[in-house]
Design an enzyme around this catalytic site. Structure first.
Site, PDB file in Angstrom:
ATOM      1  N   ARG A  57       0.837  -1.204   0.000  1.00 39.06           N
ATOM      2  CA  ARG A  57       0.000   0.000   0.000  1.00 39.06           C
ATOM      3  C   ARG A  57       0.872   1.254   0.000  1.00 39.06           C
ATOM      4  O   ARG A  57       0.473   2.311  -0.476  1.00 39.06           O
ATOM      5  CB  ARG A  57      -0.965   0.004   1.195  1.00 39.06           C
ATOM      6  CG  ARG A  57      -1.794   1.279   1.322  1.00 39.06           C
ATOM      7  CD  ARG A  57      -3.069   1.100   2.150  1.00 39.06           C
ATOM      8  NE  ARG A  57      -2.845   0.477   3.421  1.00 39.06           N
ATOM      9  CZ  ARG A  57      -2.329   1.093   4.503  1.00 39.06           C
ATOM     10  NH1 ARG A  57      -2.001   2.368   4.443  1.00 39.06           N
ATOM     11  NH2 ARG A  57      -2.152   0.434   5.637  1.00 39.06           N
ATOM     12  N   TYR A 115     -15.613  15.704 -16.976  1.00 40.48           N
ATOM     13  CA  TYR A 115     -16.021  14.298 -16.934  1.00 40.48           C
ATOM     14  C   TYR A 115     -17.141  14.202 -15.885  1.00 40.48           C
ATOM     15  O   TYR A 115     -17.004  14.758 -14.783  1.00 40.48           O
ATOM     16  CB  TYR A 115     -14.804  13.444 -16.537  1.00 40.48           C
ATOM     17  CG  TYR A 115     -15.129  12.000 -16.304  1.00 40.48           C
ATOM     18  CD1 TYR A 115     -15.410  11.153 -17.372  1.00 40.48           C
ATOM     19  CD2 TYR A 115     -15.163  11.460 -15.022  1.00 40.48           C
ATOM     20  CE1 TYR A 115     -15.713   9.815 -17.158  1.00 40.48           C
ATOM     21  CE2 TYR A 115     -15.468  10.128 -14.808  1.00 40.48           C
ATOM     22  CZ  TYR A 115     -15.740   9.308 -15.879  1.00 40.48           C
ATOM     23  OH  TYR A 115     -16.043   7.998 -15.663  1.00 40.48           O
ATOM     24  N   ASP A 189      -6.624  17.414 -15.968  1.00 43.36           N
ATOM     25  CA  ASP A 189      -6.931  16.020 -16.271  1.00 43.36           C
ATOM     26  C   ASP A 189      -6.511  15.812 -17.732  1.00 43.36           C
ATOM     27  O   ASP A 189      -7.152  16.314 -18.649  1.00 43.36           O
ATOM     28  CB  ASP A 189      -8.439  15.784 -16.077  1.00 43.36           C
ATOM     29  CG  ASP A 189      -8.868  14.356 -16.396  1.00 43.36           C
ATOM     30  OD1 ASP A 189      -8.147  13.667 -17.142  1.00 43.36           O
ATOM     31  OD2 ASP A 189      -9.948  13.942 -15.928  1.00 43.36           O
ATOM     32  N   LYS A 214      -8.045   4.593 -19.706  1.00 41.55           N
ATOM     33  CA  LYS A 214      -8.345   4.980 -21.085  1.00 41.55           C
ATOM     34  C   LYS A 214      -7.118   4.796 -21.985  1.00 41.55           C
ATOM     35  O   LYS A 214      -6.633   3.704 -22.105  1.00 41.55           O
ATOM     36  CB  LYS A 214      -8.873   6.416 -21.095  1.00 41.55           C
ATOM     37  CG  LYS A 214      -9.879   6.722 -19.974  1.00 41.55           C
ATOM     38  CD  LYS A 214     -11.206   5.995 -20.139  1.00 41.55           C
ATOM     39  CE  LYS A 214     -12.114   6.081 -18.914  1.00 41.55           C
ATOM     40  NZ  LYS A 214     -12.402   7.415 -18.431  1.00 41.55           N
TER      41      LYS A 214
HETATM   42  C1  LIG Z   1     -12.807   8.005 -17.241  1.00 42.35           C
HETATM   43  C2  LIG Z   1     -12.374   9.342 -16.862  1.00 42.35           C
HETATM   44  C3  LIG Z   1     -12.148   9.684 -15.519  1.00 42.35           C
HETATM   45  C4  LIG Z   1     -12.379   8.700 -14.386  1.00 42.35           C
HETATM   46  O1  LIG Z   1     -11.494   7.628 -14.467  1.00 42.35           O
HETATM   47  P1  LIG Z   1     -11.798   6.167 -13.860  1.00 42.35           P
HETATM   48  O2  LIG Z   1     -10.545   5.422 -14.207  1.00 42.35           O
HETATM   49  O3  LIG Z   1     -13.020   5.650 -14.518  1.00 42.35           O
HETATM   50  O4  LIG Z   1     -11.975   6.345 -12.409  1.00 42.35           O
HETATM   51  C5  LIG Z   1     -11.706  10.948 -15.237  1.00 42.35           C
HETATM   52  N1  LIG Z   1     -11.508  11.859 -16.221  1.00 42.35           N
HETATM   53  C6  LIG Z   1     -11.729  11.572 -17.514  1.00 42.35           C
HETATM   54  C7  LIG Z   1     -11.489  12.615 -18.541  1.00 42.35           C
HETATM   55  C8  LIG Z   1     -12.165  10.313 -17.886  1.00 42.35           C
HETATM   56  O5  LIG Z   1     -12.409  10.045 -19.176  1.00 42.35           O
END
Ligand SMILES: *Cc1c(COP(=O)(O)O)cnc(C)c1O
Length: 399
Positions: A57, A115, A189, A214
């Protein structure tokens, strides 16, 4: 092993030899803890005086190697010493970073078209920590200045560019410059771009977060996130938050992410090439209305995108002539594209934002940001681009 012990004891003991050979590929350390050589060594590691691992962890060789790789990609060629921490999801990367940076009474400025999960996080969870969020449009610099002037407790500006699902862009350099003059921290992000297409550090941004679920992973087989920042006095506090909240990832997901990172550049080249081809062709196709792609020269955000992105990425969205019924029929008629609520996989994915990712977002906010009932979002894959165009054209015929 003491050869006087019995076979029962022998079975329980770990068989290992990880010190005599040098693996060509990153090993998967599926271990929750690490042997401590001596009590003194353990103290050195626990207090952070010596580098080492004690408990997964807190860190694990597989996880740490991949986190640092993403940090090195985000700072590639910039002469910045960056750290990267892998987390259990993109959402946990966001929540962990925010919890480590914010105090009760602080405020955040962000955009209305984040998001969907991030908007909900601000509204339902972060708000309960006594942190208020202002949702504004960053196209309007005067509005941003006014918001900053009127709200001296603002500590963070949180951004996404391009944003989901209409691919609107924000000028990172302009915002980071303004934020610095107010002493405010900026977070981007960078999920849609990855560091291969956009390096927020280059434009003065302080922290970067990713949903590695992603494009970074790219193969749709793990959930994960990354926090990246410049190594400074806050680094230890962020690692401490990660450790105490427990939003650590696991070695297997880190290892899968590592595999994906190796092909990131060729995937992003192909995603971008295919998305541009589809956007250009769909703009000329009967049955399709507005096409959103920041790589189209007549797109409102083309100049900003061109300035800060190496290519325009694999996400597009477009309106099907008609309404919700037609958009849903269109999605049902596609053969090559999979209807799935994720993005950034090697295969093409389609989604109807109004009834999925943005279902919990107020209608008024949806209208304001162009998330209409006939809008579909496509995460364009790396298939043959003509096959994809033909699939779309066939589907349009049978609406
Ligand atoms: C999918 C996504 C998230 C969240 O990510 P998870 O891995 O599903 O928790 C945050 N920001 C963007 C732009 C995303 O496409």
């Amino acid at each position: 092993m003491n050869n006087k012990s019995s076979i029962q004891t022998f079975c329980v003991k770990e068989s290992k030899d990880n010190k005599t050979t040098s693996p060509h590929q990153l090993p998967l350390y599926a271990t929750s803890s690490f042997e401590m050589e001596s009590v003194d060594d353990a103290i050195e590691i626990f207090t952070g005086k010596t580098k080492g691992h004690v408990y997964s962890r807190y860190g694990n060789p597989t996880i740490d190697a991949v986190g640092q790789k993403v940090a090195d990609m985000e700072s590639f060629g910039l002469g910045i010493d960056a750290f990267g921490l892998l987390t259990s999801s993109g959402m946990s990367a966001i929540s962990t970073l925010l919890m480590s940076l914010l105090n009760a009474g602080d405020e955040i400025i962000t955009q209305g078209n984040l998001y969907g999960g991030t908007t909900e996080l601000f509204q339902k969870i972060i708000s309960k920590q006594g942190v208020k969020t202002h949702f504004i449009k960053f196209d309007d610099e005067e509005l941003l200045k006014k918001t900053l002037d009127n709200n001296p407790m603002c500590k963070i500006i949180y951004l996404e560019t391009p944003a989901n699902p209409t691919l609107s862009c924000i000028d990172l350099k302009a915002i980071s410059t303004l934020a610095k003059s107010y002493g405010i921290v900026t977070i981007v992000d960078n999920t849609f771009c990855t560091p291969y297409l956009q390096q927020p550090f280059k434009h003065g941004i302080d922290y970067i977060i990713h949903s590695s679920t992603k494009y970074l992973n790219g193969h749709g087989n793990s959930i994960g996130g990354v926090i990246v920042g410049k190594r400074n006095e806050s680094t230890h506090a962020i690692w401490t938050a990660l450790k105490l909240i427990g939003s650590t990832t696991n070695a297997w997901d880190a290892w899968l992410l590592n595999n994906g990172l190796k092909t990131l550049s060729i995937r992003m080249d192909k995603h971008s090439e295919n998305a541009l081809f589809l956007a250009e062709n769909l703009a000329l196709t009967d049955g399709i209305g507005k096409v959103n792609y920041c790589g189209l020269e007549n797109n409102r955000y083309y100049t900003i995108a061109k300035k800060q992105m190496a290519q325009f990425g694999g996400m597009i969205s477009f309106e099907i002539d008609g309404g919700k019924r037609e958009a849903v029929r269109f999605i049902d008629q596609l053969n090559l594209c999979t209807h799935a609520p994720t993005l950034g996989d090697v295969d093409t994915l389609i989604l109807h934002p109004a009834t999925s990712s943005h279902l919990n977002i107020d209608q008024s906010l949806r209208d304001e940001y162009g998330i209409t009932d006939n809008l579909v979002r496509m995460s364009v894959g790396i298939e043959n681009k003509t096959d994809l165009l033909n699939d779309i054209k066939e589907a349009l015929k049978s609406i």
